[in-house]
Design an enzyme around this catalytic site. Structure first.
Site, PDB file in Angstrom:
ATOM      1  N   GLU A  12      -3.571 -20.775 -13.619  1.00  0.00           N
ATOM      2  CA  GLU A  12      -2.791 -21.733 -14.289  1.00  0.00           C
ATOM      3  C   GLU A  12      -1.582 -20.902 -15.180  1.00  0.00           C
ATOM      4  OE1 GLU A  12      -5.326 -24.237 -16.718  1.00  0.00           O
ATOM      5  OE2 GLU A  12      -5.904 -25.274 -14.923  1.00  0.00           O
ATOM      6  N   GLU A  49      -9.263 -26.682  -9.046  1.00  0.00           N
ATOM      7  CA  GLU A  49      -9.970 -27.449 -10.139  1.00  0.00           C
ATOM      8  C   GLU A  49      -9.813 -28.994 -10.305  1.00  0.00           C
ATOM      9  OE1 GLU A  49      -9.334 -25.691 -14.046  1.00  0.00           O
ATOM     10  OE2 GLU A  49      -9.508 -23.320 -13.250  1.00  0.00           O
TER      11      GLU A  49
HETATM   12  C1  GLC Z   1      -8.717 -24.516 -17.017  1.00  0.00           C
HETATM   13  C2  GLC Z   1      -8.999 -23.661 -18.274  1.00  0.00           C
HETATM   14  C3  GLC Z   1     -10.541 -23.815 -18.545  1.00  0.00           C
HETATM   15  C4  GLC Z   1     -10.590 -25.456 -18.994  1.00  0.00           C
HETATM   16  C5  GLC Z   1     -10.486 -26.192 -17.692  1.00  0.00           C
HETATM   17  C6  GLC Z   1     -10.252 -27.450 -17.986  1.00  0.00           C
HETATM   18  O1  GLC Z   1      -9.286 -23.691 -15.927  1.00  0.00           O
HETATM   19  O2  GLC Z   1      -8.831 -22.216 -18.003  1.00  0.00           O
HETATM   20  O3  GLC Z   1     -10.857 -22.976 -19.532  1.00  0.00           O
HETATM   21  O4  GLC Z   1     -11.986 -25.384 -19.036  1.00  0.00           O
HETATM   22  O5  GLC Z   1      -8.799 -25.827 -17.277  1.00  0.00           O
HETATM   23  O6  GLC Z   1      -9.543 -27.781 -19.089  1.00  0.00           O
END
Ligand code: GLC
Length: 365
Positions: free
Chosen positions: A186, A304
């Site tokens: 990110e 993610e």
């Molecule tokens: C990103 C952040 C992580 C967080 C996730 C959800 O990956 O690095 O720390 O928990 O997003 O917000």
């Protein structure tokens, strides 16, 4: 989808200007509010055509994955409540996942001065985690996570960032082909657009000296958001790159009550019902990522996505399933955020899977 009408293309251009992750800002509204045109699931789903190029075939090894979050990317392992255990890797394998993404805060375990040496004990610990996964035939995405200083001041930290990658790439150069590198989680703030393109290019060149063919994963700026894919410039000649994005939309749903997002308590109670318009929104966003991938001939990895535990479990399961299935229908590999903390698919205190989330992710297992 073979034909895309001009209206959809125009709408994509106008509406793709939104961010997926904005902890410091007023959160965006859902990215898709009205349209007379439905975007169908691409067909045939869920077996999209995957180009017969080595990197597309290798990227399939990632398949369905999970992030081992809140462990090695915490300031110290354990500081955020997760210490990786051997049994976690077995559970993940037995459940039917194909890969793990291991977020690592290398920057907290290396000297501040040149040559920026990474601590041996920390390397040992990361090696242990990588080996636990590889020995169970889980593909590993090993990243650099939470290098907080570089997002604010890329110039001062570029040399250190590259030195860290020089050490990491040398250290793992003889590891299995099933170990993939991801440059940086990110990138945001000052590290976007040209500054990120330039640094990413330098890191790729450096890694290629020791790892000529290993897949390297790179994501766009603005927190790996789809809206920044068009700014991402990658070395054309490098045929072993995978492009990643992260997805947390609608942000007010996925991050309701998240302690690290100011104002998010006001969103508590936000539901996600899988309505037509909600599903369209995901398809719409993923279509633009897919079009980008096709235009640039790069495989896409949704590295993610997840909804925090303060949301109701029915909504979380519905959303998780919709995102995972839509990703698969577009041919993206994915990794759920995350294994056993606040978004957890596994509850370590009960030593049980969070079944609604697990079934949403892996419906056939
Ligand atoms: C990103 C952040 C992580 C967080 C996730 C959800 O990956 O690095 O720390 O928990 O997003 O917000």
């Amino acid at each position: 989808m073979n034909k895309i009408c001009p209206f959809i293309l125009l709408t994509i251009l106008v509406m793709s200007c939104h961010s997926i992750y904005e902890p410091q800002q007023t959160p965006k509204q859902p990215s898709f509010t009205s349209s007379p045109t439905k975007i169908p699931m691409p067909s045939p789903a869920p077996s999209p055509t995957i180009p017969n190029k080595p990197i597309f075939q290798k990227s399939l090894w990632i398949g369905r994955g999970v992030n081992l979050g809140n462990a090695l990317e915490a300031p110290e392992e354990g500081a955020w409540g997760v210490v990786l255990q051997e049994e976690y890797f077995q559970l993940i394998k037995d459940a039917g996942f194909n890969s793990v993404r291991i977020p690592v805060r290398w920057s907290a375990h290396a000297d501040q001065q040149a040559p920026f040496t990474i601590q041996t004990a920390f390397f040992d610990r990361v090696d242990w985690a990588v080996n636990q996964a590889i020995s169970r035939d889980l593909t590993v995405v090993l990243n650099m996570h939470h290098y907080e200083e570089i997002y604010e001041d890329p110039k001062s930290h570029a040399q250190r960032f590259l030195a860290l990658w020089a050490q990491i790439s040398d250290h793992y150069k003889n590891y299995s082909d099933h170990l993939f590198f991801e440059l940086l989680n990110e990138p945001h703030n000052a590290l976007i657009l040209e500054s990120w393109n330039h640094l990413a290019q330098e890191a790729i060149t450096l890694i290629r000296k020791t790892n000529p063919d290993r897949p390297i994963i790179v994501g766009p700026g603005d927190w790996n958001s789809i809206s920044h894919l068009d700014y991402l410039k990658l070395p054309e000649e490098d045929q072993n790159l995978i492009v990643t994005f992260h997805y947390y939309q609608p942000f007010r749903f996925t991050h309701q009550g998240a302690e690290w997002v100011s104002g998010s308590n006001a969103w508590l109670g936000t539901r996600w019902n899988g309505s037509d318009i909600e599903l369209q929104s995901i398809r719409f966003d993923f279509l633009s990522a897919s079009l980008w991938g096709k235009a640039h001939n790069r495989p896409i990895y949704l590295g993610e996505f997840g909804a925090y535990s303060k949301a109701d479990i029915d909504s979380r399961a519905l959303w998780t399933s919709a995102v995972a299935r839509t990703a698969e229908a577009y041919g993206f590999t994915w990794a759920y955020w995350e294994f056993c903390a606040g978004f957890g698919v596994y509850d370590p205190s009960l030593r049980q899977w969070n079944l609604p989330i697990k079934n949403a992710l892996l419906p056939d297992e």
